[in-house]
Design an enzyme around this catalytic site. Structure first.
Site, PDB file in Angstrom:
ATOM      1  N   HIS A   1      -4.018   1.248   8.016  1.00  0.00           N
ATOM      2  CA  HIS A   1      -2.652   1.780   8.032  1.00  0.00           C
ATOM      3  C   HIS A   1      -2.544   2.988   7.090  1.00  0.00           C
ATOM      4  O   HIS A   1      -1.975   4.024   7.460  1.00  0.00           O
ATOM      5  CB  HIS A   1      -1.698   0.645   7.621  1.00  0.00           C
ATOM      6  N   GLU A   2      -3.129   2.863   5.888  1.00  0.00           N
ATOM      7  CA  GLU A   2      -3.054   3.954   4.905  1.00  0.00           C
ATOM      8  C   GLU A   2      -3.913   5.136   5.324  1.00  0.00           C
ATOM      9  O   GLU A   2      -3.526   6.286   5.139  1.00  0.00           O
ATOM     10  CB  GLU A   2      -3.479   3.464   3.502  1.00  0.00           C
TER      11      GLU A   2
ATOM     12  N   HIS B   1      -2.049   7.234   7.652  1.00  0.00           N
ATOM     13  CA  HIS B   1      -1.102   8.135   6.969  1.00  0.00           C
ATOM     14  C   HIS B   1      -1.805   9.430   6.545  1.00  0.00           C
ATOM     15  O   HIS B   1      -1.236  10.515   6.682  1.00  0.00           O
ATOM     16  CB  HIS B   1      -0.514   7.469   5.721  1.00  0.00           C
TER      17      HIS B   1
ATOM     18  N   GLY C   1       0.827  -1.195   0.000  1.00  0.00           N
ATOM     19  CA  GLY C   1       0.000   0.000   0.000  1.00  0.00           C
ATOM     20  C   GLY C   1       0.860   1.242   0.000  1.00  0.00           C
ATOM     21  O   GLY C   1       2.058   1.180   0.318  1.00  0.00           O
TER      22      GLY C   1
ATOM     23  N   CYS D   1       6.311  -0.490   7.284  1.00  0.00           N
ATOM     24  CA  CYS D   1       5.926   0.715   6.548  1.00  0.00           C
ATOM     25  C   CYS D   1       7.088   1.149   5.672  1.00  0.00           C
ATOM     26  O   CYS D   1       8.233   1.156   6.128  1.00  0.00           O
ATOM     27  CB  CYS D   1       5.556   1.833   7.531  1.00  0.00           C
ATOM     28  N   LEU D   2       6.792   1.509   4.441  1.00  0.00           N
ATOM     29  CA  LEU D   2       7.842   1.954   3.515  1.00  0.00           C
ATOM     30  C   LEU D   2       8.514   3.228   4.023  1.00  0.00           C
ATOM     31  O   LEU D   2       9.646   3.510   3.641  1.00  0.00           O
ATOM     32  CB  LEU D   2       7.257   2.182   2.116  1.00  0.00           C
TER      33      LEU D   2
ATOM     34  N   GLN E   1       2.884   9.862   1.930  1.00  0.00           N
ATOM     35  CA  GLN E   1       4.245   9.306   1.929  1.00  0.00           C
ATOM     36  C   GLN E   1       5.097   9.814   0.771  1.00  0.00           C
ATOM     37  O   GLN E   1       6.323   9.708   0.820  1.00  0.00           O
ATOM     38  CB  GLN E   1       4.195   7.762   1.873  1.00  0.00           C
TER      39      GLN E   1
HETATM   40  O1  GNR Z   1       4.146  -2.722   2.455  1.00  0.00           O
HETATM   41  C1  GNR Z   1       3.531  -2.608   3.508  1.00  0.00           C
HETATM   42  N1  GNR Z   1       3.254  -3.709   4.249  1.00  0.00           N
HETATM   43  C2  GNR Z   1       2.425  -3.698   5.353  1.00  0.00           C
HETATM   44  C3  GNR Z   1       2.444  -4.824   6.169  1.00  0.00           C
HETATM   45  C4  GNR Z   1       1.630  -4.893   7.277  1.00  0.00           C
HETATM   46  C5  GNR Z   1       0.785  -3.846   7.562  1.00  0.00           C
HETATM   47  C6  GNR Z   1       0.766  -2.712   6.770  1.00  0.00           C
HETATM   48  C7  GNR Z   1       1.577  -2.644   5.673  1.00  0.00           C
HETATM   49  S1  GNR Z   1       1.536  -1.243   4.647  1.00  0.00           S
HETATM   50  C8  GNR Z   1       3.146  -1.260   3.982  1.00  0.00           C
HETATM   51  C9  GNR Z   1       3.289  -0.200   2.920  1.00  0.00           C
HETATM   52  C10 GNR Z   1       3.152   1.169   3.541  1.00  0.00           C
HETATM   53  O2  GNR Z   1       3.992   1.691   4.223  1.00  0.00           O
HETATM   54  N2  GNR Z   1       2.015   1.778   3.377  1.00  0.00           N
HETATM   55  O3  GNR Z   1       1.791   2.964   3.958  1.00  0.00           O
HETATM   56 NI    NI Z   2       2.992   3.016   5.729  1.00  0.00          NI
END
Ligand code: GNR
Ligand code: NI
Length: 167
Positions: free
Chosen positions: A133-134, A137, A46, A91-92, A51
């Protein structure tokens, strides 16, 4: 298409609150294409516009193994959520850090797609986690903010040290 630079925690721009998209235009779709390319290139499931330093309510997600099921959420709203489940997140914007976070198990989200058409989706499993999670953000919240202050301090120090050593 273009790869966009991903902001790295701690960066104050990760804490900006995204604004709603007023109209979905060709420019919105170009950003979405670049976000998807950036997400796939970084092997993420995601990516939120926040980001890549664009503070608009736009999210791309693909939790498929085959990387051929891109979901686009513009102006996403959670209309219901239920249950609670702990799972490991990454998270990236927080490279190399994986920690358990508790979130709703099942969510219903309403949003616009890349054509500006409204849709509603029920999700569970990794997709439900990723949607939450997104959406965090977009509110300027990074997953580590669900952890204790002690852990957050340690993670910040570790990332700053890591970055210093790889410069
Ligand atoms: O790549 C991602 N893997 C992930 C794994 C577990 C819970 C959430 C994520 S999101 C993350 C990509 C990202 O940072 N999205 O904002
Ligand atoms: Ni993230």
């Amino acid at each position: 298409m273009a790869l966009l630079p991903i902001l790295q925690y701690p960066d104050p721009r990760l804490h900006k609150v995204a604004k709603s998209v007023a109209t979905v235009t060709e420019q919105t779709r170009k950003l979405i294409r670049d976000m998807a390319e950036t997400m796939y290139a970084a092997s993420g499931v995601g990516l939120a516009a926040t980001q890549v330093d664009v503070h608009e309510r736009i999210v791309v997600i693909d939790v498929s193994d085959t990387h051929d099921n891109l979901l686009v959420f513009i102006n996403p709203v959670l209309t219901s959520s239920s249950g609670s489940e702990e799972s490991e997140e990454g998270c990236l914007s927080v490279p190399g850090i994986y920690e358990n976070v508790t979130r709703a198990e099942q969510v219903t989200v309403s949003a616009l797609d890349a054509q500006g058409k409204a849709f509603t989706l029920e999700a569970d499993g990794l997709l439900a986690i990723c949607i939450q999670h997104e959406m965090d953000h977009l509110q300027g919240r990074v997953f580590v903010e669900h952890l204790s202050h002690l852990k957050q301090t340690r993670i910040r120090a570790k990332l700053i040290k890591q970055r210093r050593e790889t410069l």
